[in-house]
Structure formats: structure tokens, C-alpha cells
Design a protein around this motif. Structure first.
Motif, PDB file in Angstrom:
ATOM      1  N   HIS A  47      10.096  -6.195  11.129  1.00 13.86           N
ATOM      2  CA  HIS A  47      11.262  -6.988  11.533  1.00 13.86           C
ATOM      3  C   HIS A  47      11.174  -8.363  10.883  1.00 13.86           C
ATOM      4  O   HIS A  47      10.089  -8.935  10.787  1.00 13.86           O
ATOM      5  N   ILE A  48      12.314  -8.862  10.442  1.00  9.30           N
ATOM      6  CA  ILE A  48      12.444 -10.250  10.007  1.00  9.30           C
ATOM      7  C   ILE A  48      13.678 -10.807  10.692  1.00  9.30           C
ATOM      8  O   ILE A  48      14.769 -10.253  10.572  1.00  9.30           O
ATOM      9  N   GLY A  49      13.493 -11.908  11.409  1.00  5.10           N
ATOM     10  CA  GLY A  49      14.593 -12.526  12.139  1.00  5.10           C
ATOM     11  C   GLY A  49      15.473 -13.382  11.252  1.00  5.10           C
ATOM     12  O   GLY A  49      15.463 -13.276  10.026  1.00  5.10           O
ATOM     13  N   GLU A  50      16.223 -14.271  11.885  1.00 10.60           N
ATOM     14  CA  GLU A  50      17.158 -15.151  11.172  1.00 10.60           C
ATOM     15  C   GLU A  50      16.438 -16.399  10.667  1.00 10.60           C
ATOM     16  O   GLU A  50      15.453 -16.842  11.253  1.00 10.60           O
ATOM     17  N   ASN A  51      16.955 -16.959   9.570  1.00 18.27           N
ATOM     18  CA  ASN A  51      16.488 -18.237   9.012  1.00 18.27           C
ATOM     19  C   ASN A  51      14.999 -18.253   8.699  1.00 18.27           C
ATOM     20  O   ASN A  51      14.297 -19.214   9.009  1.00 18.27           O
ATOM     21  N   CYS A  52      14.517 -17.197   8.078  1.00 15.99           N
ATOM     22  CA  CYS A  52      13.107 -17.121   7.692  1.00 15.99           C
ATOM     23  C   CYS A  52      12.961 -17.438   6.208  1.00 15.99           C
ATOM     24  O   CYS A  52      13.908 -17.331   5.431  1.00 15.99           O
ATOM     25  N   SER A  53      11.750 -17.825   5.830  1.00 17.95           N
ATOM     26  CA  SER A  53      11.408 -18.077   4.433  1.00 17.95           C
ATOM     27  C   SER A  53      10.044 -17.464   4.168  1.00 17.95           C
ATOM     28  O   SER A  53       9.101 -17.664   4.942  1.00 17.95           O
ATOM     29  N   PHE A  54       9.945 -16.701   3.079  1.00 20.54           N
ATOM     30  CA  PHE A  54       8.696 -16.039   2.698  1.00 20.54           C
ATOM     31  C   PHE A  54       8.408 -16.446   1.261  1.00 20.54           C
ATOM     32  O   PHE A  54       8.812 -15.783   0.312  1.00 20.54           O
ATOM     33  N   LYS A  55       7.740 -17.580   1.093  1.00 23.78           N
ATOM     34  CA  LYS A  55       7.526 -18.164  -0.233  1.00 23.78           C
ATOM     35  C   LYS A  55       6.414 -17.473  -1.021  1.00 23.78           C
ATOM     36  O   LYS A  55       6.439 -17.444  -2.249  1.00 23.78           O
ATOM     37  N   THR A  56       5.423 -16.927  -0.322  1.00 24.37           N
ATOM     38  CA  THR A  56       4.283 -16.317  -0.997  1.00 24.37           C
ATOM     39  C   THR A  56       4.683 -15.087  -1.810  1.00 24.37           C
ATOM     40  O   THR A  56       5.637 -14.396  -1.472  1.00 24.37           O
ATOM     41  N   ASN A  57       3.950 -14.844  -2.877  1.00 27.39           N
ATOM     42  CA  ASN A  57       4.165 -13.642  -3.690  1.00 27.39           C
ATOM     43  C   ASN A  57       3.171 -12.548  -3.348  1.00 27.39           C
ATOM     44  O   ASN A  57       3.058 -11.567  -4.066  1.00 27.39           O
ATOM     45  N   ILE A  58       2.442 -12.730  -2.263  1.00 30.47           N
ATOM     46  CA  ILE A  58       1.424 -11.759  -1.872  1.00 30.47           C
ATOM     47  C   ILE A  58       1.951 -10.956  -0.689  1.00 30.47           C
ATOM     48  O   ILE A  58       2.031 -11.473   0.434  1.00 30.47           O
ATOM     49  N   LEU A  59       2.324  -9.713  -0.942  1.00 34.51           N
ATOM     50  CA  LEU A  59       2.821  -8.856   0.136  1.00 34.51           C
ATOM     51  C   LEU A  59       1.653  -8.193   0.851  1.00 34.51           C
ATOM     52  O   LEU A  59       0.649  -7.851   0.226  1.00 34.51           O
ATOM     53  N   PRO A  60       1.759  -8.011   2.162  1.00 36.07           N
ATOM     54  CA  PRO A  60       0.689  -7.316   2.883  1.00 36.07           C
ATOM     55  C   PRO A  60       0.616  -5.852   2.465  1.00 36.07           C
ATOM     56  O   PRO A  60       1.612  -5.262   2.043  1.00 36.07           O
ATOM     57  N   ALA A  61      -0.581  -5.259   2.590  1.00 28.81           N
ATOM     58  CA  ALA A  61      -0.769  -3.857   2.211  1.00 28.81           C
ATOM     59  C   ALA A  61       0.109  -2.934   3.046  1.00 28.81           C
ATOM     60  O   ALA A  61       0.635  -1.941   2.540  1.00 28.81           O
ATOM     61  N   GLU A  62       0.256  -3.238   4.321  1.00 26.31           N
ATOM     62  CA  GLU A  62       1.116  -2.466   5.218  1.00 26.31           C
ATOM     63  C   GLU A  62       2.178  -3.392   5.786  1.00 26.31           C
ATOM     64  O   GLU A  62       2.040  -3.885   6.911  1.00 26.31           O
ATOM     65  N   PRO A  63       3.236  -3.654   5.034  1.00 27.73           N
ATOM     66  CA  PRO A  63       4.249  -4.611   5.508  1.00 27.73           C
ATOM     67  C   PRO A  63       4.945  -4.183   6.793  1.00 27.73           C
ATOM     68  O   PRO A  63       5.445  -5.025   7.533  1.00 27.73           O
ATOM     69  N   PHE A  64       4.923  -2.895   7.091  1.00 25.04           N
ATOM     70  CA  PHE A  64       5.557  -2.399   8.309  1.00 25.04           C
ATOM     71  C   PHE A  64       4.774  -2.795   9.556  1.00 25.04           C
ATOM     72  O   PHE A  64       5.224  -2.585  10.676  1.00 25.04           O
ATOM     73  N   LEU A  65       3.593  -3.408   9.380  1.00 19.71           N
ATOM     74  CA  LEU A  65       2.813  -3.916  10.508  1.00 19.71           C
ATOM     75  C   LEU A  65       3.054  -5.406  10.742  1.00 19.71           C
ATOM     76  O   LEU A  65       2.331  -6.041  11.503  1.00 19.71           O
ATOM     77  N   VAL A  66       4.066  -5.968  10.070  1.00 19.58           N
ATOM     78  CA  VAL A  66       4.355  -7.404  10.177  1.00 19.58           C
ATOM     79  C   VAL A  66       5.726  -7.610  10.815  1.00 19.58           C
ATOM     80  O   VAL A  66       6.709  -6.991  10.403  1.00 19.58           O
ATOM     81  N   CYS A  67       5.767  -8.515  11.799  1.00 21.62           N
ATOM     82  CA  CYS A  67       7.010  -8.852  12.499  1.00 21.62           C
ATOM     83  C   CYS A  67       7.175 -10.366  12.492  1.00 21.62           C
ATOM     84  O   CYS A  67       6.322 -11.082  13.014  1.00 21.62           O
ATOM     85  N   LEU A  68       8.259 -10.839  11.889  1.00 18.93           N
ATOM     86  CA  LEU A  68       8.588 -12.264  11.869  1.00 18.93           C
ATOM     87  C   LEU A  68       9.817 -12.484  12.739  1.00 18.93           C
ATOM     88  O   LEU A  68      10.861 -11.882  12.485  1.00 18.93           O
ATOM     89  N   HIS A  69       9.697 -13.332  13.735  1.00 11.31           N
ATOM     90  CA  HIS A  69      10.839 -13.673  14.587  1.00 11.31           C
ATOM     91  C   HIS A  69      11.720 -14.687  13.840  1.00 11.31           C
ATOM     92  O   HIS A  69      11.632 -14.796  12.620  1.00 11.31           O
TER      93      HIS A  69
END
Length: 198
Positions: A47-69
Motif C-alpha cells: 500500500h502507498i497512501g496519499e502525498n508520498c515521496s520515494f526518492k531512493t532508487n533502492i527497491l526492497p526485495a519483497e516490495p509487497f511487504l512494505v506499507c506506506l501510509h
């Protein structure tokens, strides 16, 4: 399914080749807000909520285990570590197969800034209204309203204290510019290096 046999929503929907192409595509997006929108549109994270910023170019190995409010800002060079492969070392050291990959979710609640070069380990939840100082390694949950920093990260302040400091600094510019870039702000309040005083 992914290589390990676990369900990976993006790979399942698009196939491995398309997933790799999408991953490469997101790395080319320099703007953190646009990158977060791309990740959200393609349902890369849980999940990614509203008004988020993801500046890094390093994606997690299992992105489906990440939740950003909502209103989460991940700065450049951050790493979100969703698993540990120490099991491979332990299995070889013991000549067994009794150790399995440790993994966990990373959940970052609303109004959180994660400073550049920080690492967030699996199993960590960061409470709302929190700040992770640049270069930190977060191995435990962060309480709401906290500022953490260091290796490993420890509480070093509060969100409210940081907001007051930012308010004081921002008073130098209020009414003088609508440009928030460092280049524009330096015109109003330049810095001076000690070496330049000589």
C-alpha cells in the motif's frame, strides 16, 4: 509466484520479464513524488497512501511487504530490508537445512520522514508523526511522535521539537519567496564557510 515459490503480486500479474522492465523504469524517475505515484499505480508495494515521496532508487526485495501510509517521505539512498538470508550461513555452518529465511513487514504510518541513507529492517513499524535521522539503522519499532537516529536508532527527540526548530528556521524566508529550493533560499540567507573568512 516468485523464485522462492512465494506469491508476488506484481510478478503474478505481469510475468517476470515485465516486472524487471517495470523495476528498471521506476529507477529512471528522479522526482520522489512521481516515483511514489508510479509505484502506487503499478501496485508494487502492499500500500502507498496519499502525498508520498520515494526518492531512493533502492527497491526492497519483497516490495509487497512494505506499507506506506499518507505523507511518507523516503529520502535518497534509503534501504527497506524485508528479509535476512542468514539462514544460508546457518545451514552451511551446521550442515543442515533447519533454518529458514526470516522476513517481516515494514509499515510506516502517516507524516513520517526517513532521512537519506537510512536502513529500515524487516519487522519494523514506524509510528505516525516521526522522523528517522539520516544514516540511521532502524531495528525496532519507532513510537509515534519520535525522532530517532543512530546505529542502531534510538530516540533523540520529538516530532514537536523538530517542527518548532523548522518553524524558527523557516521564519527567515516567510514572505520573501515562494520557492522552496535550496538555491533560492541561499539567495536570502547565504552560508559562509570558515575558509572563506580568511
Amino acid at each position: 509466484t516468485g523464485e522462492s515459490g512465494t506469491y508476488h503480486p506484481v510478478v503474478y500479474r505481469t510475468g517476470r520479464g515485465q516486472f524487471l522492465l517495470q523495476t528498471a523504469s521506476v529507477l529512471l524517475i528522479a522526482d520522489g513524488e512521481k516515483k511514489a505515484q508510479w509505484l502506487k499505480k503499478h501496485r508494487i508495494f502492499h500500500h502507498i497512501g496519499e502525498n508520498c515521496s520515494f526518492k531512493t532508487n533502492i527497491l526492497p526485495a519483497e516490495p509487497f511487504l512494505v506499507c506506506l501510509h499518507d505523507n511518507v517521505r523516503i529520502a535518497a539512498g534509503c534501504r527497506l530490508i524485508t528479509h535476512s538470508m542468514t539462514c544460508s550461513v546457518f545451514n552451511r555452518a551446521t550442515g543442515s537445512n533447519r533454518f529458514y529465511c526470516q522476513y517481516g513487514k515494514i509499515e510506516i504510518h502517516s507524516n513520517v520522514f526517513v532521512g537519506g541513507g537510512s536502513t529500515i529492517m524487516y519487522g519494523v513499524t514506524i509510528g505516525e508523526n516521526s522522523i528517522v535521522a539520516a544514516g540511521s539503522v532502524v531495528t525496532k519499532d519507532v513510537p509515534a511522535g519520535s525522532v530517532v537516529g543512530g546505529v542502531p536508532a534510538k530516540i533523540i527527540g520529538t516530532f514537536e521539537e523538530s517542527m518548532k526548530k523548522a518553524e524558527l528556521f523557516s521564519s527567515n524566508f516567510r514572505g520573501k519567496t515562494t520557492d522552496y529550493s535550496v538555491a533560492a533560499l541561499l539567495k536570502i540567507k547565504p552560508v559562509q564557510f570558515d575558509i572563506d573568512k580568511q
